[in-house]
Design a protein around this motif. Sequence first.
Motif, mmCIF file in Angstrom:
data_model
loop_
_atom_site.group_PDB
_atom_site.id
_atom_site.type_symbol
_atom_site.label_atom_id
_atom_site.label_comp_id
_atom_site.label_asym_id
_atom_site.label_seq_id
_atom_site.Cartn_x
_atom_site.Cartn_y
_atom_site.Cartn_z
ATOM 1 N N SER A 47 -7.551 37.001 39.234
ATOM 2 C CA SER A 47 -8.764 37.499 39.890
ATOM 3 C C SER A 47 -8.802 37.171 41.383
ATOM 4 C CB SER A 47 -10.007 36.919 39.212
ATOM 5 O OG SER A 47 -9.969 35.501 39.241
ATOM 6 N N ASN A 48 -7.996 36.211 41.825
ATOM 7 C CA ASN A 48 -8.056 35.767 43.220
ATOM 8 C C ASN A 48 -6.882 36.216 44.098
ATOM 9 O OD1 ASN A 48 -10.471 34.223 42.827
ATOM 10 N ND2 ASN A 48 -9.231 32.689 41.760
ATOM 11 N N PHE A 49 -5.720 36.396 43.484
ATOM 12 C CA PHE A 49 -4.529 36.694 44.268
ATOM 13 C C PHE A 49 -3.623 37.691 43.556
ATOM 14 C CE2 PHE A 49 -5.786 32.282 45.181
ATOM 15 C CZ PHE A 49 -6.020 32.382 46.555
ATOM 16 N N SER A 50 -2.755 38.330 44.326
ATOM 17 C CA SER A 50 -1.726 39.219 43.778
ATOM 18 C C SER A 50 -0.406 38.929 44.483
ATOM 19 C CB SER A 50 -2.102 40.694 43.982
ATOM 20 O OG SER A 50 -3.314 41.018 43.337
ATOM 21 N N LEU A 51 0.678 38.994 43.716
ATOM 22 C CA LEU A 51 2.013 38.825 44.273
ATOM 23 C C LEU A 51 2.707 40.187 44.225
ATOM 24 C CD1 LEU A 51 3.819 36.462 45.347
ATOM 25 C CD2 LEU A 51 4.905 36.443 43.088
ATOM 26 N N LEU A 52 3.189 40.635 45.377
ATOM 27 C CA LEU A 52 3.745 41.980 45.485
ATOM 28 C C LEU A 52 5.209 41.967 45.909
ATOM 29 C CD1 LEU A 52 0.933 43.637 47.701
ATOM 30 C CD2 LEU A 52 0.890 43.251 45.237
ATOM 31 N N LYS A 53 5.940 42.964 45.408
ATOM 32 C CA LYS A 53 7.234 43.320 45.989
ATOM 33 C C LYS A 53 6.966 44.442 46.981
ATOM 34 C CE LYS A 53 10.581 42.169 42.360
ATOM 35 N NZ LYS A 53 11.633 42.696 41.460
ATOM 36 N N VAL A 54 7.490 44.301 48.181
ATOM 37 C CA VAL A 54 7.207 45.285 49.231
ATOM 38 C C VAL A 54 8.524 45.806 49.813
ATOM 39 C CG1 VAL A 54 6.060 45.705 51.421
ATOM 40 C CG2 VAL A 54 5.065 44.073 49.804
ATOM 41 N N ASN A 55 8.709 47.124 49.766
ATOM 42 C CA ASN A 55 9.876 47.762 50.359
ATOM 43 C C ASN A 55 9.463 48.554 51.591
ATOM 44 O OD1 ASN A 55 12.504 47.512 48.766
ATOM 45 N ND2 ASN A 55 11.036 47.916 47.136
ATOM 46 N N LEU A 56 10.312 48.535 52.611
ATOM 47 C CA LEU A 56 9.994 49.218 53.860
ATOM 48 C C LEU A 56 10.885 50.433 54.077
ATOM 49 C CD1 LEU A 56 9.684 46.187 56.325
ATOM 50 C CD2 LEU A 56 7.884 47.288 54.988
ATOM 51 N N ASP A 57 10.269 51.557 54.440
ATOM 52 C CA ASP A 57 11.031 52.704 54.937
ATOM 53 C C ASP A 57 11.232 52.581 56.441
ATOM 54 O OD1 ASP A 57 11.182 53.801 52.461
ATOM 55 O OD2 ASP A 57 9.888 55.513 52.837
ATOM 56 N N THR A 58 10.303 51.867 57.075
ATOM 57 C CA THR A 58 10.359 51.653 58.523
ATOM 58 C C THR A 58 10.199 50.162 58.790
ATOM 59 O OG1 THR A 58 7.977 52.037 58.650
ATOM 60 C CG2 THR A 58 9.413 53.924 59.097
ATOM 61 N N GLY A 59 10.580 49.721 59.964
ATOM 62 C CA GLY A 59 10.508 48.288 60.275
ATOM 63 C C GLY A 59 9.678 48.030 61.514
ATOM 64 N N ARG A 60 8.415 48.420 61.470
ATOM 65 C CA ARG A 60 7.553 48.253 62.644
ATOM 66 C C ARG A 60 7.018 46.819 62.739
ATOM 67 N NH1 ARG A 60 9.694 52.750 64.547
ATOM 68 N NH2 ARG A 60 9.003 54.631 63.454
#
Length: 308
Positions: free
Chosen positions: A226-239
């Motif tokens: 309820s307080n936090f989420s752990l994500l996998k994040v992939n980038l198409d761009t690197g801004r």
Amino acid sequence: MHKRKRKSNTNQTQSPTKQYTVKEPTELLVFLLDTLSNLGRNSVKSLLSHGQVLVNDQAVTKYNFPLQAGQTVSIRKVKVTNTSNMTGIIILHEDEDIIVIEKESGLLSVSSSEENEITAYRQLMDHVRRENPKNRIFVVHRLDRDTSGVMMFAKSQEVQQIMQNSWKDMVKERLYIALVEGSVKKKEGTIKSWLKETKTFKTYSSARSNDGKLAVTHYKVIKFNSNFSLLKVNLDTGRKNQIRVHMQDIGHSIVGDKKYGSRSKPIGRLGLHAQVLSFMHPITGHLLRFETKIPKLFLSPFRGKPTK
């Protein structure tokens, strides 16, 4: 692929010197322990973590990488690196052309207004100059000071230019782990916006299309409560600050990121880690892949609580 004459140096990376054929399906670490029976478990793990193990000419660092019958596993010699005199750096791979490191949170990647502040760049420059005072390293990309994880440097201006000019084509995977505030309802999604920068160098998403630099971020929830989420994040761009801005945009700022809307600091640092970097070697053309563990602190908010 770009080619050039390579100078001979017995202390640098050589072509794979030992090759083994996989006879039956198994996991990489199990195969290596069986095949390299003269080496202890820690020595075998060290081969993996330093990018010395290739499967069908692709560097693999994952212990449980699945092997199939007929595949070729190669072990190559690499320069033995002493990092005991470095702060906040582990060298994952070094050859004649590049250095790949894992950087700790809190260590600045490159420049600083403080003349004597320790940076990854400065330490690596000292490292290569111990062998030859004329050696240098060159910046290819950066990680924010408070972001940990995998990054690479070039060892010549030529290699730097090859990587920077062909970054989008040569980089095959950039995976981050992000610990964010709140329970992300949509468990998988893509965030797209046009990023701009204020006069005070803060990045933000423009309300108008084609107004700024296009940024595309893909995410998938791997744990939540309820307080936090752990994500996998992939980038198409690197801004610059792309993930931090996009997480704020969807109402789930990265923990510890006060600059981009965070109201909590449960792990005492920014909740962003560059876990995987995979790219084509700028000279050899081999596909290299470096993967690090999710920082234990990122998992602490989920201990003893229901998670996905």
